[in-house]
Design a protein around this motif. Structure first.
Motif, PDB file in Angstrom:
ATOM      1  N   ILE A  58       0.812  -1.206   0.000  1.00 22.30           N
ATOM      2  CA  ILE A  58       0.000   0.000   0.000  1.00 22.30           C
ATOM      3  C   ILE A  58       0.856   1.271   0.000  1.00 22.30           C
ATOM      4  O   ILE A  58       0.497   2.277  -0.614  1.00 22.30           O
ATOM      5  CB  ILE A  58      -0.984  -0.006   1.189  1.00 22.30           C
ATOM      6  CG1 ILE A  58      -1.986   1.155   1.049  1.00 22.30           C
ATOM      7  CG2 ILE A  58      -0.239   0.071   2.521  1.00 22.30           C
ATOM      8  CD1 ILE A  58      -3.117   1.092   2.058  1.00 22.30           C
ATOM      9  N   GLY A  59       2.006   1.232   0.670  1.00 23.01           N
ATOM     10  CA  GLY A  59       2.872   2.401   0.698  1.00 23.01           C
ATOM     11  C   GLY A  59       3.397   2.741  -0.674  1.00 23.01           C
ATOM     12  O   GLY A  59       3.480   3.920  -1.050  1.00 23.01           O
ATOM     13  N   GLU A  60       3.783   1.709  -1.434  1.00 26.63           N
ATOM     14  CA  GLU A  60       4.277   1.945  -2.785  1.00 26.63           C
ATOM     15  C   GLU A  60       3.166   2.492  -3.680  1.00 26.63           C
ATOM     16  O   GLU A  60       3.394   3.387  -4.492  1.00 26.63           O
ATOM     17  CB  GLU A  60       4.832   0.654  -3.372  1.00 26.63           C
ATOM     18  CG  GLU A  60       5.420   0.824  -4.770  1.00 26.63           C
ATOM     19  CD  GLU A  60       5.939  -0.486  -5.352  1.00 26.63           C
ATOM     20  OE1 GLU A  60       6.296  -0.484  -6.544  1.00 26.63           O
ATOM     21  OE2 GLU A  60       5.963  -1.496  -4.617  1.00 26.63           O
ATOM     22  N   LEU A  61       1.956   1.942  -3.533  1.00 29.65           N
ATOM     23  CA  LEU A  61       0.823   2.433  -4.309  1.00 29.65           C
ATOM     24  C   LEU A  61       0.577   3.919  -4.031  1.00 29.65           C
ATOM     25  O   LEU A  61       0.406   4.728  -4.947  1.00 29.65           O
ATOM     26  CB  LEU A  61      -0.432   1.631  -3.967  1.00 29.65           C
ATOM     27  CG  LEU A  61      -1.766   2.211  -4.466  1.00 29.65           C
ATOM     28  CD1 LEU A  61      -1.794   2.296  -5.978  1.00 29.65           C
ATOM     29  CD2 LEU A  61      -2.936   1.376  -3.957  1.00 29.65           C
ATOM     30  N   ALA A  62       0.563   4.280  -2.753  1.00 29.85           N
ATOM     31  CA  ALA A  62       0.306   5.671  -2.382  1.00 29.85           C
ATOM     32  C   ALA A  62       1.380   6.587  -2.961  1.00 29.85           C
ATOM     33  O   ALA A  62       1.075   7.677  -3.466  1.00 29.85           O
ATOM     34  CB  ALA A  62       0.253   5.801  -0.870  1.00 29.85           C
ATOM     35  N   GLU A  63       2.634   6.167  -2.914  1.00 27.23           N
ATOM     36  CA  GLU A  63       3.730   6.991  -3.419  1.00 27.23           C
ATOM     37  C   GLU A  63       3.622   7.168  -4.926  1.00 27.23           C
ATOM     38  O   GLU A  63       3.798   8.274  -5.446  1.00 27.23           O
ATOM     39  CB  GLU A  63       5.062   6.349  -3.053  1.00 27.23           C
ATOM     40  CG  GLU A  63       6.268   7.176  -3.494  1.00 27.23           C
ATOM     41  CD  GLU A  63       7.579   6.545  -3.069  1.00 27.23           C
ATOM     42  OE1 GLU A  63       8.637   7.104  -3.406  1.00 27.23           O
ATOM     43  OE2 GLU A  63       7.548   5.485  -2.396  1.00 27.23           O
ATOM     44  N   ARG A  64       3.319   6.076  -5.637  1.00 34.16           N
ATOM     45  CA  ARG A  64       3.234   6.149  -7.098  1.00 34.16           C
ATOM     46  C   ARG A  64       2.043   6.984  -7.560  1.00 34.16           C
ATOM     47  O   ARG A  64       2.109   7.669  -8.574  1.00 34.16           O
ATOM     48  CB  ARG A  64       3.157   4.748  -7.691  1.00 34.16           C
ATOM     49  CG  ARG A  64       4.452   3.963  -7.611  1.00 34.16           C
ATOM     50  CD  ARG A  64       4.300   2.585  -8.232  1.00 34.16           C
ATOM     51  NE  ARG A  64       3.863   2.654  -9.626  1.00 34.16           N
ATOM     52  CZ  ARG A  64       3.618   1.576 -10.390  1.00 34.16           C
ATOM     53  NH1 ARG A  64       3.775   0.344  -9.864  1.00 34.16           N
ATOM     54  NH2 ARG A  64       3.221   1.702 -11.640  1.00 34.16           N
ATOM     55  N   ALA A  65       0.966   6.939  -6.805  1.00 33.52           N
ATOM     56  CA  ALA A  65      -0.243   7.669  -7.185  1.00 33.52           C
ATOM     57  C   ALA A  65      -0.267   9.097  -6.646  1.00 33.52           C
ATOM     58  O   ALA A  65      -1.163   9.876  -7.003  1.00 33.52           O
ATOM     59  CB  ALA A  65      -1.485   6.921  -6.715  1.00 33.52           C
ATOM     60  N   GLY A  66       0.684   9.439  -5.769  1.00 35.16           N
ATOM     61  CA  GLY A  66       0.742  10.789  -5.244  1.00 35.16           C
ATOM     62  C   GLY A  66      -0.305  11.104  -4.199  1.00 35.16           C
ATOM     63  O   GLY A  66      -0.763  12.243  -4.097  1.00 35.16           O
ATOM     64  N   VAL A  67      -0.687  10.085  -3.401  1.00 36.92           N
ATOM     65  CA  VAL A  67      -1.657  10.293  -2.327  1.00 36.92           C
ATOM     66  C   VAL A  67      -1.086   9.708  -1.037  1.00 36.92           C
ATOM     67  O   VAL A  67       0.014   9.144  -1.019  1.00 36.92           O
ATOM     68  CB  VAL A  67      -3.024   9.639  -2.657  1.00 36.92           C
ATOM     69  CG1 VAL A  67      -3.620  10.233  -3.918  1.00 36.92           C
ATOM     70  CG2 VAL A  67      -2.880   8.121  -2.796  1.00 36.92           C
ATOM     71  N   THR A  68      -1.845   9.824   0.033  1.00 38.81           N
ATOM     72  CA  THR A  68      -1.421   9.254   1.303  1.00 38.81           C
ATOM     73  C   THR A  68      -1.972   7.844   1.471  1.00 38.81           C
ATOM     74  O   THR A  68      -2.949   7.459   0.808  1.00 38.81           O
ATOM     75  CB  THR A  68      -1.906  10.125   2.471  1.00 38.81           C
ATOM     76  OG1 THR A  68      -3.342  10.108   2.499  1.00 38.81           O
ATOM     77  CG2 THR A  68      -1.417  11.563   2.323  1.00 38.81           C
TER      78      THR A  68
END
Length: 314
Positions: free
Chosen positions: A3-13
């Motif tokens: 989930i952390g990688e997803l948030a970083e790639r999508a530009g959200v928290t």
């Protein structure tokens, strides 16, 4: 991916991703150990939700768009449900704008009514004299914003006037009409926007109106069929100005800046308001014959118009 990688790639928290999951917008796979597993399709979905939020569509209303992507569409707004969501959002904005416009109109009316009343027993400071010009005003420069106007036809706009008659700008008649545009007229007891005198070309609307009043008959004798002042102020405001300054001509009200949009006219911002830059149009048979821009000083502008008319008789 986690989930952390997803948030970083999508530009959200991470918290935002959790929220999207609770809404059913993101449904991750589960690994044998129970951990959530996200793929590229989830990155795309989160990015889409973020972009929709940027145009006013909340995540709670993003379901039709994500479902459109899930069915294989390249764009999330290619489905009927997405288009319906757009229409609903626009309808809500229209309602909000109408409500705010109504509130602003009521507040403006109350301000004008309050400013025009006397207050018994309350000492007041002398009102500013808006019929004369202070010294040291900055001179506006010609930025070329009106160079395109000569030869252009006036748009088919019907705008309200202070006399209640209204005017259709494309039907001003075969003779010459003077339409002078100005930012706003000062009223005794009502403060002008902060820094007004420092804005080149802003100060002097009342003096300009008085100069056209004092030379109105001269303009008529020089072949002018009609004179109009035009600003973005309300009809009621302009009606008070006509009465107070005893103007022999009507004022045109264009609070939505329809003429500015139709002709590409210069405007500026002051005091949270969009205002017309000062310029004058000589209109003949529905076509702009001549433009005065910039104008300085405004308190002698009617005489400047008379000078041009004498050099260019009809």
């Amino acid at each position: 991916m986690r989930i952390g990688e997803l948030a970083e790639r999508a530009g959200v928290t991470v918290k935002a991703v959790r929220y999207y999951e609770t809404l059913g917008l993101i449904v991750p796979d589960r690994l044998p150990n129970g951990y959530r597993d996200y793929g590229d399709e989830h990155v795309r979905a989160v990015d889409e939700i973020r972009q929709l939020a940027g145009v006013g569509i909340a995540p709670s209303r993003a379901t039709p768009f994500i479902e459109c992507l899930d069915t294989g569409h390249v764009h999330s707004d290619e489905c009927p449900g997405s288009l319906a969501a757009y229409r609903n959002g626009i309808a809500e904005l229209d309602q909000a704008i109408a409500a705010l416009t109504s509130r602003r109109t009521m507040l403006t009316q109350r301000l004008e009514e309050s400013a025009s009343r006397g207050f018994d027993g309350v000492p007041t400071t002398p009102a500013a004299d808006y019929t004369s010009l202070p010294s040291g005003l900055p001179r506006p420069e010609d930025d070329g914003a009106a160079d395109h106007l000569p030869g252009i036809r006036m748009p088919s706009l019907h705008l309200p006037t202070s006399d209640g008659a209204g005017v259709t700008l494309a039907e001003l008649g075969p003779g010459r009409t003077v339409v002078y545009l100005y930012p706003l007229t000062g009223r005794p007891g009502v403060d002008l926007p902060d820094g007004w005198d420092a804005i080149p070309g802003a100060r002097g609307c009342s003096t300009e109106a008085c100069d056209f009043r004092d030379h109105f008959e001269d303009l008529r004798a020089a072949g002018v069929d009609a004179v109009y002042g035009l600003s973005s102020q309300t009809v009621d405001y302009q009606r008070e100005v006509v009465e107070r300054l005893q103007l022999p001509f009507a004022m045109i009200s264009d609070p939505q800046h329809l003429l500015a949009e139709g002709l590409g006219l210069p405007t500026f911002e002051a005091g949270g308001m969009r205002l017309y830059s000062r310029l004058t149009l000589i209109v003949r048979d529905g076509t702009i014959e001549h433009v005065f821009y910039p104008i300085f000083p405004p308190n002698t502008h009617a005489r400047q118009v008379l000078g041009w008319l004498s050099e260019h008789p009809s």
